[in-house]
Design a protein around this motif. Structure first.
Motif, PDB file in Angstrom:
ATOM      1  N   ARG A   9     -48.487 -43.630 -64.441  1.00  0.00           N
ATOM      2  CA  ARG A   9     -49.225 -44.401 -65.135  1.00  0.00           C
ATOM      3  C   ARG A   9     -50.260 -44.911 -64.095  1.00  0.00           C
ATOM      4  NH1 ARG A   9     -43.925 -47.482 -67.560  1.00  0.00           N
ATOM      5  NH2 ARG A   9     -43.280 -45.739 -68.977  1.00  0.00           N
ATOM      6  N   HIS A  10     -51.133 -45.509 -64.764  1.00  0.00           N
ATOM      7  CA  HIS A  10     -52.303 -46.211 -64.043  1.00  0.00           C
ATOM      8  C   HIS A  10     -52.633 -47.494 -64.804  1.00  0.00           C
ATOM      9  CE1 HIS A  10     -54.427 -43.575 -66.886  1.00  0.00           C
ATOM     10  NE2 HIS A  10     -55.563 -44.487 -66.859  1.00  0.00           N
ATOM     11  N   SER A  18     -43.798 -52.929 -74.545  1.00  0.00           N
ATOM     12  CA  SER A  18     -44.240 -52.999 -73.068  1.00  0.00           C
ATOM     13  C   SER A  18     -43.967 -54.241 -72.358  1.00  0.00           C
ATOM     14  CB  SER A  18     -45.793 -52.493 -73.247  1.00  0.00           C
ATOM     15  OG  SER A  18     -46.095 -52.337 -71.580  1.00  0.00           O
ATOM     16  N   SER A  19     -42.902 -54.422 -71.513  1.00  0.00           N
ATOM     17  CA  SER A  19     -42.473 -55.512 -71.191  1.00  0.00           C
ATOM     18  C   SER A  19     -42.697 -56.214 -69.781  1.00  0.00           C
ATOM     19  CB  SER A  19     -41.046 -55.502 -71.575  1.00  0.00           C
ATOM     20  OG  SER A  19     -40.139 -54.769 -70.927  1.00  0.00           O
ATOM     21  N   SER A  20     -43.805 -55.546 -69.218  1.00  0.00           N
ATOM     22  CA  SER A  20     -43.630 -55.899 -67.626  1.00  0.00           C
ATOM     23  C   SER A  20     -44.875 -55.776 -67.023  1.00  0.00           C
ATOM     24  CB  SER A  20     -42.619 -55.201 -66.747  1.00  0.00           C
ATOM     25  OG  SER A  20     -42.525 -55.613 -65.421  1.00  0.00           O
ATOM     26  N   GLY A  21     -45.349 -56.504 -65.938  1.00  0.00           N
ATOM     27  CA  GLY A  21     -46.555 -56.081 -65.175  1.00  0.00           C
ATOM     28  C   GLY A  21     -47.903 -56.761 -65.608  1.00  0.00           C
ATOM     29  N   ARG A  22     -48.877 -56.407 -65.159  1.00  0.00           N
ATOM     30  CA  ARG A  22     -50.081 -56.951 -65.472  1.00  0.00           C
ATOM     31  C   ARG A  22     -50.715 -56.244 -66.615  1.00  0.00           C
ATOM     32  NH1 ARG A  22     -53.267 -57.928 -59.930  1.00  0.00           N
ATOM     33  NH2 ARG A  22     -52.039 -59.376 -58.921  1.00  0.00           N
ATOM     34  N   VAL A  44     -49.078 -47.513 -56.077  1.00  0.00           N
ATOM     35  CA  VAL A  44     -47.849 -48.382 -56.297  1.00  0.00           C
ATOM     36  C   VAL A  44     -46.965 -47.427 -56.435  1.00  0.00           C
ATOM     37  CG1 VAL A  44     -49.287 -50.195 -56.952  1.00  0.00           C
ATOM     38  CG2 VAL A  44     -48.662 -48.699 -58.485  1.00  0.00           C
ATOM     39  N   GLU A  45     -45.687 -47.976 -56.276  1.00  0.00           N
ATOM     40  CA  GLU A  45     -44.429 -47.216 -56.657  1.00  0.00           C
ATOM     41  C   GLU A  45     -44.148 -47.027 -58.275  1.00  0.00           C
ATOM     42  OE1 GLU A  45     -42.084 -45.454 -55.013  1.00  0.00           O
ATOM     43  OE2 GLU A  45     -43.264 -45.709 -53.032  1.00  0.00           O
ATOM     44  N   ARG A 102     -60.611 -52.402 -59.845  1.00  0.00           N
ATOM     45  CA  ARG A 102     -59.705 -51.459 -59.215  1.00  0.00           C
ATOM     46  C   ARG A 102     -58.716 -50.837 -59.922  1.00  0.00           C
ATOM     47  NH1 ARG A 102     -58.267 -56.561 -59.753  1.00  0.00           N
ATOM     48  NH2 ARG A 102     -56.069 -57.412 -59.544  1.00  0.00           N
ATOM     49  N   ILE A 103     -58.161 -49.787 -59.469  1.00  0.00           N
ATOM     50  CA  ILE A 103     -57.158 -49.070 -60.187  1.00  0.00           C
ATOM     51  C   ILE A 103     -55.717 -49.128 -59.310  1.00  0.00           C
ATOM     52  CG2 ILE A 103     -56.329 -46.627 -60.966  1.00  0.00           C
ATOM     53  CD1 ILE A 103     -59.223 -45.891 -60.935  1.00  0.00           C
ATOM     54  N   LEU A 104     -54.767 -49.249 -60.251  1.00  0.00           N
ATOM     55  CA  LEU A 104     -53.351 -49.191 -59.732  1.00  0.00           C
ATOM     56  C   LEU A 104     -52.911 -47.870 -60.376  1.00  0.00           C
ATOM     57  CD1 LEU A 104     -52.118 -52.806 -60.295  1.00  0.00           C
ATOM     58  CD2 LEU A 104     -53.402 -52.055 -58.353  1.00  0.00           C
ATOM     59  N   TYR A 105     -52.284 -47.090 -59.372  1.00  0.00           N
ATOM     60  CA  TYR A 105     -51.805 -45.807 -59.599  1.00  0.00           C
ATOM     61  C   TYR A 105     -50.592 -45.229 -59.088  1.00  0.00           C
ATOM     62  CZ  TYR A 105     -52.080 -40.803 -59.747  1.00  0.00           C
ATOM     63  OH  TYR A 105     -51.906 -39.175 -60.252  1.00  0.00           O
ATOM     64  N   GLU A 106     -49.641 -44.735 -59.797  1.00  0.00           N
ATOM     65  CA  GLU A 106     -48.246 -44.295 -59.516  1.00  0.00           C
ATOM     66  C   GLU A 106     -48.554 -43.000 -58.850  1.00  0.00           C
ATOM     67  OE1 GLU A 106     -45.013 -46.194 -62.550  1.00  0.00           O
ATOM     68  OE2 GLU A 106     -45.880 -44.470 -62.961  1.00  0.00           O
ATOM     69  N   SER A 107     -49.020 -42.849 -57.701  1.00  0.00           N
ATOM     70  CA  SER A 107     -49.552 -41.464 -56.897  1.00  0.00           C
ATOM     71  C   SER A 107     -48.305 -40.467 -56.882  1.00  0.00           C
ATOM     72  CB  SER A 107     -50.012 -41.611 -55.684  1.00  0.00           C
ATOM     73  OG  SER A 107     -49.290 -42.479 -54.760  1.00  0.00           O
ATOM     74  N   LYS A 108     -46.913 -41.110 -56.695  1.00  0.00           N
ATOM     75  CA  LYS A 108     -45.709 -39.951 -56.199  1.00  0.00           C
ATOM     76  C   LYS A 108     -45.592 -39.357 -57.595  1.00  0.00           C
ATOM     77  CE  LYS A 108     -43.942 -42.464 -52.527  1.00  0.00           C
ATOM     78  NZ  LYS A 108     -42.717 -43.092 -51.885  1.00  0.00           N
ATOM     79  N   ARG A 109     -45.952 -39.846 -58.715  1.00  0.00           N
ATOM     80  CA  ARG A 109     -45.525 -39.339 -60.154  1.00  0.00           C
ATOM     81  C   ARG A 109     -46.647 -38.295 -60.537  1.00  0.00           C
ATOM     82  NH1 ARG A 109     -41.346 -41.722 -63.399  1.00  0.00           N
ATOM     83  NH2 ARG A 109     -40.105 -43.364 -62.097  1.00  0.00           N
ATOM     84  N   GLY A 110     -47.782 -38.596 -60.115  1.00  0.00           N
ATOM     85  CA  GLY A 110     -48.890 -37.966 -60.684  1.00  0.00           C
ATOM     86  C   GLY A 110     -49.088 -36.653 -60.362  1.00  0.00           C
TER      87      GLY A 110
END
Length: 436
Positions: free
Chosen positions: A365-366, A330-334, A400-401, A374-382
């Motif tokens: 993913r979230h 897993s190579s990217s992001g927070r 988030v995209e 807080r939650i970051l969430y890929e709403s368009k994929r869910g």
């Protein structure tokens, strides 16, 4: 896939975010019929046939750069697999001097002759950007597995065979534009990556540095001395996955909640880069990670940028049962380790094909982040049910995209043999070259 759709709202306010994490993961287990994917993205997420040669690179433009090199370097029998892996790493360093800096932390997972090896290289003094842990990793690779060629010899070979110019990739263009003001203050870097006061774009190229010159610097100034570096070998450890007949090894404890301090360290991992090579049953997957330091400094008269190696390794896990073997970085992001944790909750142990693995990796993913919660969430994929659950909670949610970037390799039982392929994430620009 097993779907476990149950939750109790009242307990959320008693046990807090840990409860929410488990319930969201349980209800998010994807089904093939409900998984949303980007139909416009036609890239291969794996190689459909067990091709002898496979290459994982940054993007489509990089794929075009490598195409003329395949016959002379990666498909030829003149070089051993280890030599090809080392040359690929040197080429990537010359292409991306920001992310694959000589001073970057280097991790790689190697399968050679049916045996597995995992290495993690960094200098003992993490604030010392003068040391070249990336090159030290390649030096150890050759000395451990193939002493017939040195880094100096391979660099000389590449200097004769590689094009004189390297095309600017889209991500490297972004780097040049983002740090334009700071880069212009360094004469060597501005000479290499600018025309006048304007940074080069993805439609242009820069003159490739002589690799042997850098290797000579690595050797001559005692930068290669073993006493300056630390590296762990085969340091993946067993983790309790909670699943029966399923073996899990990682370089972190998936059952441990990250503290705020640990999460902040992971947030600071600003730059990472990956690439991979497969030949027959052998494969080599590498990731570099570095923190850009300002003002920008370079090595001697080269365009190689000094950076501080990441203080923590990027997360990697190896998943095994009787029908599958999957190795993922897993190579990217927070807090990238969360994405691998979630895969276990999503029943990755029941994945039995490249298609089902692809569906799992494409699923929404979230991330749970703290300070503030807080939650970051890929709403368009869910799924709608998942989004409704999030919205029903008195908990900040940010759409988030895209979240994360997972790459690796997988093998599944197919009759009398295993199919083996490199794996890329559909969220990234990465591309697979599925060769002979």
């Amino acid at each position: 896939m097993i779907s476990r759709c149950f939750f109790f709202f009242f307990f959320l306010f008693i046990v807090g975010c840990n409860f929410l994490t488990k319930k969201v993961e349980s209800m998010a287990t994807p089904k093939a019929s409900e998984t949303k994917s980007d139909k416009s993205n036609k890239k291969n997420l794996y190689c459909y046939e067990n091709n002898k040669i496979q290459l994982l690179v940054e993007d489509e433009s990089t794929q075009k750069y490598y195409r003329p090199l395949m016959g002379n370097i990666f498909e030829t029998k003149k070089f051993s697999f280890i030599q090809k892996a080392a040359m690929l790493s040197l080429i990537e360093m010359s292409r991306r001097p920001d992310e694959a800096s000589p001073s970057a932390r280097l991790q790689y997972f190697l399968r050679l002759n049916h045996k597995d090896y995992y290495f993690d290289f960094h200098p003992k003094n993490l604030v010392d950007e003068t040391k070249m842990s990336y090159l030290k990793g390649l030096d150890i690779l050759l000395k451990t597995f193939d002493k017939s060629k040195t880094l100096n010899h391979l660099a000389d070979t590449l200097d004769q065979q590689l094009p004189k110019n390297i095309n600017i990739s889209p991500d490297f263009e972004n780097f040049l534009q983002t740090y334009k003001i700071e880069l212009l203050k360094n004469d060597a870097l501005s000479e290499s990556f600018f025309k006048g006061d304007e940074a080069l774009t993805k439609h242009e190229s820069f003159k490739r540095i002589n690799l042997k010159k850098l290797i000579t610097l690595f050797n001559s100034e005692n930068i290669s001395n073993d006493s300056y570096y630390e590296y762990s070998q085969n340091s993946l450890f067993k983790v309790d996955s909670g699943h029966i007949n399923f073996a899990l090894k990682c370089n972190f404890d998936i059952n441990k909640e990250n503290t705020i301090k640990e999460e902040q360290v992971l947030i600071d991992q600003k730059k990472s880069h990956y690439f991979a090579l497969k030949e027959g049953d052998n494969f080599f997957i590498a990731v570099s990670s570095a923190i850009i330091q300002k003002p920008f400094k370079n090595y001697s008269t080269t365009y190689f940028i000094k950076s501080r190696p990441s203080p923590v390794p990027l997360p990697i896990c190896q998943f095994n049962n009787s029908e599958q073997e999957i190795i993922l970085f897993s190579s990217s992001g927070r807090n990238p380790s969360q994405h691998l944790k979630h895969l276990v909750s999503y029943d990755i142990d029941q994945v039995d094909s490249f298609q089902s693995l692809g569906e799992l990796l494409k699923f929404s993913r979230h991330l749970f982040l703290s300070n503030p919660d807080r939650i970051l969430y890929e709403s368009k994929r869910g799924r709608k049910s998942q989004l409704d659950f999030f919205l029903s909670m008195n908990f900040p949610i940010y759409h988030v995209e895209s979240l994360g970037d997972i790459i690796g390799v997988a093998a599944f039982k197919n009759g009398k043999h295993d199919d083996l392929s490199l794996i890329v994430d559909d969220r990234s620009k990465a591309r697979l070259w599925c060769g002979l």
